[in-house]
Write an enzyme that holds these catalytic residues in place. Structure first.
Site, PDB file in Angstrom:
ATOM      1  N   PRO A   1       0.794  -1.200   0.000  1.00 54.24           N
ATOM      2  CA  PRO A   1       0.000   0.000   0.000  1.00 54.24           C
ATOM      3  C   PRO A   1       0.848   1.281   0.000  1.00 54.24           C
ATOM      4  O   PRO A   1       1.400   1.686   1.016  1.00 54.24           O
ATOM      5  CB  PRO A   1      -0.804  -0.114   1.290  1.00 54.24           C
ATOM      6  CG  PRO A   1      -0.798  -1.586   1.641  1.00 54.24           C
ATOM      7  CD  PRO A   1       0.240  -2.211   0.789  1.00 54.24           C
ATOM      8  N   GLU A   2       0.944   1.871  -1.130  1.00 57.67           N
ATOM      9  CA  GLU A   2       1.642   3.157  -1.247  1.00 57.67           C
ATOM     10  C   GLU A   2       0.577   4.240  -1.339  1.00 57.67           C
ATOM     11  O   GLU A   2      -0.595   3.941  -1.157  1.00 57.67           O
ATOM     12  CB  GLU A   2       2.569   3.114  -2.472  1.00 57.67           C
ATOM     13  CG  GLU A   2       3.516   1.928  -2.390  1.00 57.67           C
ATOM     14  CD  GLU A   2       4.459   1.786  -3.584  1.00 57.67           C
ATOM     15  OE1 GLU A   2       4.793   2.797  -4.210  1.00 57.67           O
ATOM     16  OE2 GLU A   2       4.852   0.642  -3.881  1.00 57.67           O
TER      17      GLU A   2
ATOM     18  N   LYS B   1       1.396   7.856   3.315  1.00 54.59           N
ATOM     19  CA  LYS B   1       0.795   6.525   3.324  1.00 54.59           C
ATOM     20  C   LYS B   1      -0.027   6.269   4.583  1.00 54.59           C
ATOM     21  O   LYS B   1      -0.445   5.143   4.823  1.00 54.59           O
ATOM     22  CB  LYS B   1       1.894   5.454   3.222  1.00 54.59           C
ATOM     23  CG  LYS B   1       2.772   5.584   1.990  1.00 54.59           C
ATOM     24  CD  LYS B   1       3.889   4.558   2.009  1.00 54.59           C
ATOM     25  CE  LYS B   1       4.966   4.879   1.001  1.00 54.59           C
ATOM     26  NZ  LYS B   1       6.131   3.990   1.138  1.00 54.59           N
TER      27      LYS B   1
ATOM     28  N   ARG C   1      16.141  -3.298  -1.417  1.00 52.82           N
ATOM     29  CA  ARG C   1      14.829  -3.649  -1.972  1.00 52.82           C
ATOM     30  C   ARG C   1      14.958  -4.234  -3.365  1.00 52.82           C
ATOM     31  O   ARG C   1      15.819  -3.809  -4.143  1.00 52.82           O
ATOM     32  CB  ARG C   1      13.924  -2.400  -2.050  1.00 52.82           C
ATOM     33  CG  ARG C   1      13.878  -1.559  -0.789  1.00 52.82           C
ATOM     34  CD  ARG C   1      13.247  -2.262   0.390  1.00 52.82           C
ATOM     35  NE  ARG C   1      11.875  -2.674   0.136  1.00 52.82           N
ATOM     36  CZ  ARG C   1      10.807  -1.883   0.237  1.00 52.82           C
ATOM     37  NH1 ARG C   1      10.933  -0.628   0.598  1.00 52.82           N
ATOM     38  NH2 ARG C   1       9.594  -2.348   0.001  1.00 52.82           N
TER      39      ARG C   1
END
Length: 289
Positions: free
Chosen positions: A2-3, A56, A274
């Site tokens: 969820p960005e 966010k 990442r």
DNA sequence: CTAGGATCCTGTCAGC
DNA sequence: TGCTGACAGGATCCTA
């Protein structure tokens, strides 16, 4: 997680169902997920007056001077099951169509006409209760950089110069620099701008930084525009994972496939800890303009 | 002060 | 089949 676009989709979607509605019951299944858990009953019989978003983070204001700050982190989801409809957004998974509650359910908010489930596999996310006046003093919200639409390219360039030795991808993921970008939209924005994620932030020209900002805004706007309907479709579908992302993404998760710009193979590398997706042909490390 | 790595936690998947 | 390590749409804490 969820960005920013997913949290905005949650905000808009939930608003339709819970604004001006009263919480009649609250069940905390995982203490870690509700802070401070001893105060959770303060929500009882209180009415939702507003839903706001800071980067966010989702903030739900109640009519008793308290607010709930919700951060979905990596695997959080908010799922509404009501008499007049269903809605699910956040980290996509079979929970969107599963029986609830289940073992990933951490908090249940019950209203007169439906239930709101906070699910979170990894428990990194949380619901935090605080006085509404304290929301803007919260450590996370206070440090948050500007939203992509609230800053100009010169400001982002200045911030890149301040973190000149850091990799541009790490800088874009830093919420103190710019609010809302996460692993997907950072990759998408850098690909669209033709910038290699391992470039040092200080090596980008003003023009390159401007391009990154423009593309970040564009991909996020597009995601928000399609988010609501896509999510609704997703909920009604068979629950198979990933349709939303597969259709939307140009580069994220597309390793091994052909670059939509040049046709060469998309690679997956590790940057700033990442998983990172690039087209080595379109995003060159040494490229300057 | 900045930059980078470890860490929180559960679950899945590839490889042996 | 069972085990192992890597990895995951995030942010914070610790170290150099």
């Amino acid at each position: 997680m969820p960005e920013l676009p997913e949290v905005e989709t949650v905000r808009r979607g939930l608003k339709k169902y819970i604004l001006n509605k009263k919480i009649v019951r609250i069940t905390v299944l995982e203490n870690k997920s509700f802070q401070p858990v001893v105060k959770c009953q303060k929500l009882l019989d209180k009415t939702i007056r507003n839903l706001r978003r800071f980067g966010k983070a989702l903030v739900i204001d109640l009519d008793n001077g308290y607010s709930l700050m919700i951060h979905l982190r990596m695997t959080g989801q908010l799922i509404w099951r009501g008499d007049k409809g269903e809605f699910a957004a956040g980290h996509p998974s079979e929970n969107f169509v599963a029986e609830l509650p289940n073992k990933q359910t951490r908090v249940i908010f019950e209203f007169e006409d439906g239930k709101l489930f906070f699910n979170d596999q990894r428990k990194f996310g949380f619901v935090k209760l605080m006085p509404t006046t304290e929301v803007e003093n919260d450590a996370f919200i206070k440090k948050l950089g500007p939203e992509p639409w609230d800053m100009d390219e010169k400001e982002l360039y200045r911030r890149c110069q301040r973190h000149s030795k850091a990799l541009i991808k790490a800088v874009l993921l830093n919420q103190e620099v710019i609010a809302g970008l996460g692993n997907i939209y950072a990759d998408e924005a850098l690909f669209a701008a033709g910038i290699h994620p391992e470039r040092r932030a200080g090596s980008l020209s003003e023009r390159e930084v401007a391009k990154v900002l423009t593309e970040a805004r564009r991909v996020m706007e597009a995601a928000i525009d399609s988010g609501g309907s896509t999510m609704a479709t997703y909920v009604k579908a068979d629950g198979a994972r990933g349709n939303y992302l597969d259709n939307f993404a140009q580069i994220f998760g597309k390793q091994g496939q052909r670059c939509p710009k040049c046709g060469k193979e998309i690679k997956k590398i590790k940057v700033a800890g990442r998983g990172t997706h690039i087209c080595p042909h379109c995003q060159k490390k040494g490229k300057h303009d």
